[in-house]
Design a protein around this motif. Sequence first.
Motif, PDB file in Angstrom:
ATOM      1  N   ALA A 220       0.788  -1.236   0.000  1.00  0.00           N
ATOM      2  CA  ALA A 220       0.000   0.000   0.000  1.00  0.00           C
ATOM      3  C   ALA A 220       0.820   1.285   0.000  1.00  0.00           C
ATOM      4  O   ALA A 220       0.279   2.349  -0.314  1.00  0.00           O
ATOM      5  CB  ALA A 220      -0.946   0.006   1.200  1.00  0.00           C
ATOM      6  N   LEU A 221       2.100   1.235   0.346  1.00  0.00           N
ATOM      7  CA  LEU A 221       2.931   2.446   0.310  1.00  0.00           C
ATOM      8  C   LEU A 221       3.746   2.568  -0.976  1.00  0.00           C
ATOM      9  O   LEU A 221       4.422   3.584  -1.176  1.00  0.00           O
ATOM     10  CB  LEU A 221       3.876   2.483   1.507  1.00  0.00           C
TER      11      LEU A 221
ATOM     12  N   ARG B 109      11.369   3.332   2.571  1.00  0.00           N
ATOM     13  CA  ARG B 109      11.919   3.212   1.214  1.00  0.00           C
ATOM     14  C   ARG B 109      11.800   1.780   0.715  1.00  0.00           C
ATOM     15  O   ARG B 109      11.473   1.542  -0.455  1.00  0.00           O
ATOM     16  CB  ARG B 109      13.378   3.648   1.203  1.00  0.00           C
ATOM     17  N   ALA B 110      12.059   0.806   1.589  1.00  0.00           N
ATOM     18  CA  ALA B 110      11.963  -0.598   1.180  1.00  0.00           C
ATOM     19  C   ALA B 110      10.536  -0.976   0.802  1.00  0.00           C
ATOM     20  O   ALA B 110      10.318  -1.862  -0.028  1.00  0.00           O
ATOM     21  CB  ALA B 110      12.468  -1.502   2.300  1.00  0.00           C
ATOM     22  N   ALA B 111       9.566  -0.297   1.384  1.00  0.00           N
ATOM     23  CA  ALA B 111       8.163  -0.525   1.038  1.00  0.00           C
ATOM     24  C   ALA B 111       7.771   0.197  -0.244  1.00  0.00           C
ATOM     25  O   ALA B 111       6.622   0.072  -0.690  1.00  0.00           O
ATOM     26  CB  ALA B 111       7.264  -0.078   2.182  1.00  0.00           C
TER      27      ALA B 111
ATOM     28  N   PRO C 135       3.095   4.737  19.389  1.00  0.00           N
ATOM     29  CA  PRO C 135       3.116   3.323  19.760  1.00  0.00           C
ATOM     30  C   PRO C 135       3.738   3.095  21.141  1.00  0.00           C
ATOM     31  O   PRO C 135       4.330   3.993  21.742  1.00  0.00           O
ATOM     32  CB  PRO C 135       3.980   2.678  18.670  1.00  0.00           C
ATOM     33  N   THR C 136       3.622   1.875  21.613  1.00  0.00           N
ATOM     34  CA  THR C 136       4.332   1.447  22.807  1.00  0.00           C
ATOM     35  C   THR C 136       5.840   1.654  22.607  1.00  0.00           C
ATOM     36  O   THR C 136       6.374   1.365  21.527  1.00  0.00           O
ATOM     37  CB  THR C 136       4.075  -0.053  23.069  1.00  0.00           C
ATOM     38  N   TRP C 137       6.514   2.172  23.636  1.00  0.00           N
ATOM     39  CA  TRP C 137       7.973   2.314  23.550  1.00  0.00           C
ATOM     40  C   TRP C 137       8.586   0.922  23.378  1.00  0.00           C
ATOM     41  O   TRP C 137       8.251  -0.014  24.100  1.00  0.00           O
ATOM     42  CB  TRP C 137       8.495   2.967  24.826  1.00  0.00           C
ATOM     43  N   GLY C 138       9.446   0.790  22.370  1.00  0.00           N
ATOM     44  CA  GLY C 138      10.063  -0.499  22.094  1.00  0.00           C
ATOM     45  C   GLY C 138       9.428  -1.239  20.940  1.00  0.00           C
ATOM     46  O   GLY C 138       9.863  -2.338  20.605  1.00  0.00           O
ATOM     47  N   LEU C 139       8.417  -0.639  20.312  1.00  0.00           N
ATOM     48  CA  LEU C 139       7.802  -1.267  19.132  1.00  0.00           C
ATOM     49  C   LEU C 139       8.471  -0.802  17.843  1.00  0.00           C
ATOM     50  O   LEU C 139       8.595  -1.567  16.885  1.00  0.00           O
ATOM     51  CB  LEU C 139       6.309  -0.951  19.084  1.00  0.00           C
ATOM     52  N   VAL C 140       8.899   0.459  17.797  1.00  0.00           N
ATOM     53  CA  VAL C 140       9.483   1.061  16.595  1.00  0.00           C
ATOM     54  C   VAL C 140      10.916   1.491  16.890  1.00  0.00           C
ATOM     55  O   VAL C 140      11.182   2.162  17.894  1.00  0.00           O
ATOM     56  CB  VAL C 140       8.650   2.262  16.116  1.00  0.00           C
ATOM     57  N   SER C 141      11.830   1.142  16.006  1.00  0.00           N
ATOM     58  CA  SER C 141      13.240   1.468  16.190  1.00  0.00           C
ATOM     59  C   SER C 141      13.472   2.975  16.179  1.00  0.00           C
ATOM     60  O   SER C 141      12.923   3.705  15.347  1.00  0.00           O
ATOM     61  CB  SER C 141      14.078   0.829  15.077  1.00  0.00           C
ATOM     62  N   ARG C 142      14.346   3.412  17.088  1.00  0.00           N
ATOM     63  CA  ARG C 142      14.743   4.821  17.149  1.00  0.00           C
ATOM     64  C   ARG C 142      16.125   5.037  16.527  1.00  0.00           C
ATOM     65  O   ARG C 142      16.670   6.151  16.602  1.00  0.00           O
ATOM     66  CB  ARG C 142      14.747   5.290  18.605  1.00  0.00           C
ATOM     67  N   TYR C 143      16.688   4.019  15.907  1.00  0.00           N
ATOM     68  CA  TYR C 143      18.021   4.140  15.319  1.00  0.00           C
ATOM     69  C   TYR C 143      18.002   5.150  14.172  1.00  0.00           C
ATOM     70  O   TYR C 143      17.170   5.084  13.269  1.00  0.00           O
ATOM     71  CB  TYR C 143      18.493   2.782  14.803  1.00  0.00           C
TER      72      TYR C 143
ATOM     73  N   LEU D  43       2.271   1.804  10.309  1.00  0.00           N
ATOM     74  CA  LEU D  43       2.857   1.088  11.445  1.00  0.00           C
ATOM     75  C   LEU D  43       3.309  -0.307  11.043  1.00  0.00           C
ATOM     76  O   LEU D  43       4.352  -0.782  11.499  1.00  0.00           O
ATOM     77  CB  LEU D  43       1.853   1.006  12.592  1.00  0.00           C
ATOM     78  N   SER D  44       2.561  -0.968  10.184  1.00  0.00           N
ATOM     79  CA  SER D  44       2.935  -2.312   9.742  1.00  0.00           C
ATOM     80  C   SER D  44       4.294  -2.324   9.051  1.00  0.00           C
ATOM     81  O   SER D  44       5.001  -3.339   9.078  1.00  0.00           O
ATOM     82  CB  SER D  44       1.871  -2.874   8.791  1.00  0.00           C
ATOM     83  N   VAL D  45       4.668  -1.191   8.451  1.00  0.00           N
ATOM     84  CA  VAL D  45       5.951  -1.090   7.747  1.00  0.00           C
ATOM     85  C   VAL D  45       7.093  -0.730   8.688  1.00  0.00           C
ATOM     86  O   VAL D  45       8.198  -1.273   8.589  1.00  0.00           O
ATOM     87  CB  VAL D  45       5.845  -0.053   6.606  1.00  0.00           C
ATOM     88  N   ILE D  46       6.853   0.179   9.632  1.00  0.00           N
ATOM     89  CA  ILE D  46       7.966   0.700  10.432  1.00  0.00           C
ATOM     90  C   ILE D  46       8.205  -0.074  11.722  1.00  0.00           C
ATOM     91  O   ILE D  46       9.261   0.062  12.342  1.00  0.00           O
ATOM     92  CB  ILE D  46       7.774   2.197  10.759  1.00  0.00           C
ATOM     93  N   ALA D  47       7.259  -0.895  12.170  1.00  0.00           N
ATOM     94  CA  ALA D  47       7.391  -1.593  13.445  1.00  0.00           C
ATOM     95  C   ALA D  47       8.286  -2.816  13.317  1.00  0.00           C
ATOM     96  O   ALA D  47       8.506  -3.329  12.223  1.00  0.00           O
ATOM     97  CB  ALA D  47       6.012  -2.003  13.959  1.00  0.00           C
ATOM     98  N   GLY D  48       8.762  -3.279  14.470  1.00  0.00           N
ATOM     99  CA  GLY D  48       9.464  -4.555  14.500  1.00  0.00           C
ATOM    100  C   GLY D  48      10.916  -4.456  14.898  1.00  0.00           C
ATOM    101  O   GLY D  48      11.506  -3.369  14.926  1.00  0.00           O
TER     102      GLY D  48
END
Length: 507
Positions: free
Chosen positions: A116-117, A158-160, A237-245, A271-276
């Motif tokens: 979708a992106l 970008r990967a999406a 989101p919950t802290w620790g769901l999405v990378s802050r790097y 969120l489905s793209v950036i989480a994990g």
Amino acid sequence: MSTVLPESPEPTAPGSTATPATTEAPRTGPTALESAAHAVDAAGLPADFAYLELGEVAELLRSGRTTSRALTEAMLARIDRLDPQLRSYTTVMRESALAAADRADQEIARGGYRGALHGVPIAVKDLFFTVDAPTGAGMTVYKDFRPEFDATVVARLRAAGAVILGKLTMTEGALSQHHPDLLTPVNPWDADTWTGVSSSGSGVAAAAGLAFATLGTDTGGSIRTPSAQNAVTGLKPTWGLVSRYGAFDLAPSLDHIGPMCRSARDAAIVLSVIAGPDVNDPTVEPRPVPAYEELVLDRVPTVGVAPALMGYFDEATRAVVANTAAVARGLGWNVVDVELPDFVSANADWPLLVGVEVAHAHRDTYPARKDEYASVLTGRIEDGLRATAVEYQAAMERRRAFTGRMHALFAGIDILLLPGVGEASPTWAEIDAATADPADSRLRSLPVAPIDNANLPSLTLPAGWTDGGTPLGVQFVGGPWSEQLLLAAGHAFQQVTDFHRKHPSLG
């Protein structure tokens, strides 16, 4: 300030599908894409293309009815026309955006559709590292900084296949004040109305149709207040769901990254793209990423409302929360009164917690380049430097206790309903006056900062209007890792209301 809201509905039985009478326009008519399908231009774009939701844009691209190149050129032209007044972009990445659009078109034409992106023009807050544009974090200190790698969330977008249009304006260092030498964005609903704190450009761009989705960050309300102030849907989101790097730190133990979009469905897609999990950020939980975009409630949710806390807020703020609770009852949800942990004390602890972390985050440039800092960020850093270890430890103990009590609260409810801002649609004049009155500033952050202290997820939804026509929002707060429930509940709310489908008049 009064609120323009419809009358409350009669409660319906749990599980009922009756449409509550509170809604201005139930979602029974055509989508924006369907209603405009008869009026497309030569590139296959409807007249109101800029306000399409992500799913609608994706279908245009997937079906070949338009191209990413045409969509990106149209969005860039809109930015050229409107953003000199709105100032939501600090950098427009024209060349790299068009190159990404061309790649997307080639991939889609070859059958390599990524989802979708793919080919969709979006934008990101200017604290996310990008190899093809400066990353200034709202600071003159970093105005020429060119990262050597992309932030993880940018790389995943970008990967999406997403097309990144540019970097969005923000407050200095992601705190609360825009640097006086840099751009301050303008609320598209009313130039005199506050845009919200640090993800201000992200909120303005999403509201004004200058990107189909944006990314923001939230340390004390910086996704939620711009979402409420600009009538967009934002997820912390919950802290620790999405990378802050690859994102500039304000206060790492409080910083959250999330989407700011048209709708709960759009937020779920992003969120489905950036989480994990991310090997570069060990603070991300190694949890599988759910199919957030399915948006199915697996139970009748119980919604908690806190009468004691609501007593701190003005009439319009109380009214928009009451109206949202009435919509929830009309959907058949259970609405109950709850007693909260001490939000006032948790909110009062937030400046100390942030101050210590922000002083550490800026150790390489402060005080060495102190003259390039503005007063609010300087003040917060100095407060952090003055804090003693004993004071900080005491605040951390209170934070842990508050977090534990908040987690326990969600043993009895699924959603906590709160205002999106502690004051109904404040003006810039009111914000400026509050600089001299810390108690006034704390009241505005009362419903938002404590949620960051507890690292809990929160979905902000457009939910009403002042009598002046400026936006009001509410939060659906959940227990840890409850994003799937919050997004499904937000989607259900948006299926029977049209607050998120209203747009500012920009010509």
